[in-house]
Design a protein around this motif. Sequence first.
Motif, PDB file in Angstrom:
ATOM      1  N   LYS A 197       0.950  -1.267   0.060  1.00 42.81           N
ATOM      2  CA  LYS A 197       0.068  -0.132   0.010  1.00 42.81           C
ATOM      3  C   LYS A 197       0.916   1.243   0.082  1.00 42.81           C
ATOM      4  O   LYS A 197       1.912   1.333   0.496  1.00 42.81           O
ATOM      5  N   ARG A 198       0.241   2.471  -0.433  1.00 40.57           N
ATOM      6  CA  ARG A 198       1.007   3.714  -0.318  1.00 40.57           C
ATOM      7  C   ARG A 198       1.030   3.971   1.100  1.00 40.57           C
ATOM      8  O   ARG A 198       0.163   4.300   1.615  1.00 40.57           O
ATOM      9  N   ASP A 199       2.268   4.004   1.510  1.00 36.00           N
ATOM     10  CA  ASP A 199       2.749   4.506   2.878  1.00 36.00           C
ATOM     11  C   ASP A 199       3.948   4.791   3.128  1.00 36.00           C
ATOM     12  O   ASP A 199       5.020   4.301   2.435  1.00 36.00           O
ATOM     13  N   ILE A 200       4.213   5.575   4.009  1.00 33.87           N
ATOM     14  CA  ILE A 200       5.587   6.179   4.651  1.00 33.87           C
ATOM     15  C   ILE A 200       5.938   5.506   6.153  1.00 33.87           C
ATOM     16  O   ILE A 200       4.975   5.862   6.951  1.00 33.87           O
ATOM     17  N   ASP A 224      10.862   3.466   4.903  1.00 30.83           N
ATOM     18  CA  ASP A 224      10.431   2.892   4.047  1.00 30.83           C
ATOM     19  C   ASP A 224       9.399   3.860   3.364  1.00 30.83           C
ATOM     20  O   ASP A 224       8.417   4.200   3.842  1.00 30.83           O
ATOM     21  N   PHE A 225       9.628   4.004   2.114  1.00 31.10           N
ATOM     22  CA  PHE A 225       8.626   4.794   1.074  1.00 31.10           C
ATOM     23  C   PHE A 225       7.987   3.735   0.230  1.00 31.10           C
ATOM     24  O   PHE A 225       8.653   3.131  -0.775  1.00 31.10           O
ATOM     25  N   GLN A 226       6.885   3.332   0.291  1.00 29.78           N
ATOM     26  CA  GLN A 226       6.072   2.273  -0.235  1.00 29.78           C
ATOM     27  C   GLN A 226       5.072   3.265  -1.185  1.00 29.78           C
ATOM     28  O   GLN A 226       4.261   3.818  -0.835  1.00 29.78           O
ATOM     29  N   GLU A 285      -2.219   8.008   1.721  1.00 33.44           N
ATOM     30  CA  GLU A 285      -1.532   7.080   2.671  1.00 33.44           C
ATOM     31  C   GLU A 285      -2.460   6.137   3.290  1.00 33.44           C
ATOM     32  O   GLU A 285      -3.434   6.710   3.771  1.00 33.44           O
ATOM     33  N   PHE A 286      -2.095   4.843   3.448  1.00 36.70           N
ATOM     34  CA  PHE A 286      -2.933   3.855   3.945  1.00 36.70           C
ATOM     35  C   PHE A 286      -3.080   4.489   5.476  1.00 36.70           C
ATOM     36  O   PHE A 286      -4.231   4.211   5.929  1.00 36.70           O
ATOM     37  N   THR A 287      -1.915   4.603   6.169  1.00 28.69           N
ATOM     38  CA  THR A 287      -2.133   5.252   7.323  1.00 28.69           C
ATOM     39  C   THR A 287      -1.261   6.134   7.903  1.00 28.69           C
ATOM     40  O   THR A 287       0.161   6.092   7.280  1.00 28.69           O
TER      41      THR A 287
END
Length: 694
Positions: A197-200, A224-226, A285-287
Amino acid sequence: MNYFSDHSLWWLLPISILAVGFSFYYYFRTDQKSVWERNQLRVLFSLRTLSLFLIGLLLLGLVWETITYRPEKPLIITLVDSSSSMMNYKDSSKVKRRIGDFRQELPKALGEGYEYLELAVGTNVRDLDKQLSLNDRSSDLAAGFKQIKDRFFNRNIGAIVLISDGNYNQGVHPMYEAERIELTPVFSLAVGDTTLKRDIVVRSVNSNEVAFLNNEFPVQALVDFQRVPPGSYQVSLLQNGKVVQSQKAVVSNTNLDQKEFLFTVLAKNKGYQRFTVSVERIGGEFTKDNNQQTCFVEVIDSKSNVLLLASAPHPDIQALRSVFELDQEAVISSELMTNYSLGTKLPDFVVWYENGLRPNAPLFKQLQDRGIPVLMILGPNVTTSLLQTYGLAVKAPNGNQYEDVYPSVAKGFNSFGLSADFTSIVPVLTPLRTKFGRYKLPANSVVILNQRIGNIAKEDPLIAVSQTQKSKIGFILGEGLWRWKMKEFMQKKTTVGFEEFVQKLTQYISIKQNREPLRVTLPKRFNTIEDIIFKAEFYNEAMELITTPSVEMTITKRGGNRFKQLFSPTANFYQLNVGQLESGTYDWKVVADNNGKKYTKAGSFAVDEISLEDQDTRANFSTLNQLAVQSNGSYKTLDQYKALINEIKTRGDITTIQYEDTGYQELIDWKWMFVLIIALLSAEWFLRRWWGSY
């Protein structure tokens, strides 16, 4: 059925003969035969014979082996991951409901041919409540399998059903504990999805636990940059809520890009400092809960002040100074004792070179009164009268003659360890010049090195340490210590042995004997997922541990609430478990009341925020599949729980086991035997009287 006996069963033959013979003689060879009719005699004879035979049979001590068969139903254990990461997915709203459906369907579909047990595993392992809660702040899946192994050892465990997302952040890989449960299949029901998922995510923040005032220390972060758009992102370091440094992260890999950041911080303020690594938030972002992480660093001012005092410059002072300078946190100063006076900032350790020419007894007494440890080098000109003016119970030899003595390690010395680096050079060290004769030290002195003349080790001390009322004082009974350093360098091209000896000697002198009645023990750093446990001890005047005083603790969160709790006596000490606390810095104060007299201790500690469950936003199905494959089980998603139940039902190896139980029972314990014997004897007595004879 088998039987055993204390005696040979051949004894049954003489027992039978005696029973028959005694009964026959009584009823057919005496005048008894004229009293009854022939049929009556036969009945009475039979009753007497049978009762005597049974009594004799009991005397043989027969033991019977009994075998019974006990069925044990297969135990189906449901292990539910109760960590909060189970709620990190799009279908999280349905997870609890589906788990509840499975819990209801399992016993209904399998029926009464099985036993059922439900466990929850997260921060700890416990029986699963009717109301499922998925809020544990960590996950240790291996602990669940370990408890099953320990708790149900040698039980008929038919199957283990693990409901989890496969993520664990505590303990070892669950496969290591699961494989210890032999012949038990693990059925995995997977929760969540493996979509990135898009998430930092601030994966970790590492720093020193302790930093020294005005020194620099590192703060390292892994981010992590996802699935974020390529570009530049700002990573900030905040100290106590204020931004102190920032760096840019250039992201090029739009799938997953991991970056490491290193911040160098100057410790300007004492006490616990809160450092937070935060990454700017982006849309979609997911969270956003895992975009920052916090740690605490304790900044202390621990520089030790070492004072070198002498009547005149001497190379021994310089040799010791060279060792003290190896400690970067030490502040070293050299003074002439005739010109020096104590100020407001007291030294932590004093080296006193006394040559007997320009003494300063008032200054030495001030050091002793303040409890400052002293290492005293006594030159050959020191006299007993001079040492008495210093208030020392030390007697120097009379006369004005000198001698050169070599060192040797005192027998039985074990107050601190001497490594081979030093003991290997002791036999070749140069001599110290001391006064001819023998020094007499206090009875409580610990001798470290004795004097040696040639190959003969004397009982006279060369270096020793005595305990005064407030501190320790060390004695070097001679001068020329600087030559030891030079000799070692000539022999080994290093001075490691000399440096180690001086460091350990000064440390041993500096350590003060703790005679405080109240003592409190606890680490200075905790995290939000562990219990905080205090330990306290109280000593009476004889330095014996007692638990009669009441001990109360007050904990105050800086900028927050305050609460009080009482310690509980345990054995000969006190213990207090305050449970888990939220992130922050806390001050504590412990007060002990012993017969109206109060004793106090105070300190502080920090609690780091641990957000382990926010680190992973996708499931780890490979772990669940591995557990199933290695145990001959199967892997399915939670939606497929009905198919999994049907598979358990049709498995031929999940079945009831018959256990053979072997028992032993002595014939004499059989109550019906006594009832039978009494009945036979009673029947004989009754018939004798019924038929008219006594």
